[in-house]
Enzyme design. Structure first.
Site, mmCIF file in Angstrom:
data_model
loop_
_atom_site.group_PDB
_atom_site.id
_atom_site.type_symbol
_atom_site.label_atom_id
_atom_site.label_comp_id
_atom_site.label_asym_id
_atom_site.label_seq_id
_atom_site.Cartn_x
_atom_site.Cartn_y
_atom_site.Cartn_z
ATOM 1 N N GLU A 46 0.020 -12.534 -1.304
ATOM 2 C CA GLU A 46 -1.287 -12.722 -1.676
ATOM 3 C C GLU A 46 -1.908 -13.992 -2.433
ATOM 4 O OE1 GLU A 46 -2.768 -9.173 -3.504
ATOM 5 O OE2 GLU A 46 -2.175 -7.808 -1.990
ATOM 6 N N SER A 98 0.734 -1.415 0.140
ATOM 7 C CA SER A 98 0.033 -0.146 0.033
ATOM 8 C C SER A 98 0.839 1.406 0.050
ATOM 9 C CB SER A 98 -0.817 -0.053 1.087
ATOM 10 O OG SER A 98 -0.307 -0.438 2.333
ATOM 11 N N GLU A 146 -9.422 -10.073 3.887
ATOM 12 C CA GLU A 146 -9.646 -8.597 3.346
ATOM 13 C C GLU A 146 -10.930 -8.453 2.836
ATOM 14 O OE1 GLU A 146 -7.719 -4.606 0.794
ATOM 15 O OE2 GLU A 146 -6.621 -6.340 1.363
#
Length: 272
Positions: free
Chosen positions: A123, A53, A190
């Site tokens: 991920e 991020s 998430e």
């Protein structure tokens, strides 16, 4: 409501599993630089995520995809120099692990050796199983990440809630179980339905850290700049702003400009 069961002078991957077993919720925030990491660590946050991020927050990109491995190592190195207690987890950026388990291992080794980080995060589920296994087999702790996976945003086409449909929810539960089985020490979920996230957390022995996944999981993570209100365009339902630093900082900067132009700063006491 959970309460702290043990005073951890240094948080490790083992500490997180103990926290879950003892019913203690895990706190996790992001940091990308020394100054912010020093404050976050000093406040007692358990895990600091050096997230990709940084691509959005620090560099202004629309997605997390552009950030490079070298840039992640730079941010992680800055964070590591600041901390005394927190566990530091670093995102392996897009394109550095998905296609080749050997490349995944090389990327993870670079992060660990060059930054001094404690663990990495990847991920995906079964699609990246071999990359995760190769990294784990080298003795590098791996945190998984399921649900909304921002590195795959162009596949999803939207940042909407994931796994609302039965088939995707089934796959998520299977992937979470697989990540635990191959050796991940924790999984981030998430933007998934709270009921599903709770089911996953209760079915696994490793911690489930939620972001937009309800309060039935084992811990929570937010982007620090978002929860401090330094950003103001991003307003998802799961985000609680603990401060409004955007307004406070803007007012401070405006006051500085006024004082400089009025020759009010520096005053007699602020010069030599």
């Amino acid at each position: 409501m959970s309460t702290a069961k043990k005073d951890y002078k240094r948080v490790t991957v083992k500490s997180l599993v103990e926290m879950k077993a003892n019913g203690e919720k895990i706190s996790m925030l992001t940091a990308y630089d020394y100054t912010m990491a020093k404050i976050v660590d000093g406040a007692g946050v358990d895990v600091i995520l050096v997230g990709d991020s940084a691509s959005n927050v620090m560099a202004g990109h629309e997605t997390t995809l552009p950030i490079t491995l070298d840039q992640m190592i730079y941010h992680a190195s800055s964070v590591i120099r600041a901390i005394d207690r927190a566990l530091i987890v670093v995102d392996i950026p897009f394109g550095s692990y998905q296609s080749d388990p050997k490349e995944a291992l090389r990327s993870a080794i670079r992060i660990m050796k060059e930054s001094g980080a404690h663990a990495v995060k990847m991920e995906g589920g079964k699609e990246v199983k071999e990359s995760i296994k190769r990294t784990l087999n080298a003795g590098i702790p791996v945190m998984g990440h399921l649900g909304l996976t921002p590195q795959s945003i162009y596949k999803f086409g939207t940042y909407t809630v994931r796994a609302k449909e039965e088939e995707e929810a089934r796959k998520l539960k299977e992937d979470a179980l697989m990540l635990e089985k191959i050796g991940c020490f924790a999984v981030v979920l998430e933007k998934v339905p709270a009921k599903l996230a709770k089911e996953v957390a209760e079915s696994l022995t490793i911690p489930i850290i939620g972001i937009g996944a309800g309060n039935g999981v084992d811990g929570q993570v937010l982007v620090t700049h978002d929860m401090l209100g330094m950003t103001h365009e991003f307003n998802p339902r799961f985000l609680r702003r603990y401060l409004d630093l955007y307004t406070e900082m803007t007012n401070a900067f405006k006051k500085y400009v006024i004082d400089v132009k009025a020759v009010d700063f520096p005053n007699e006491n602020e010069q030599y």
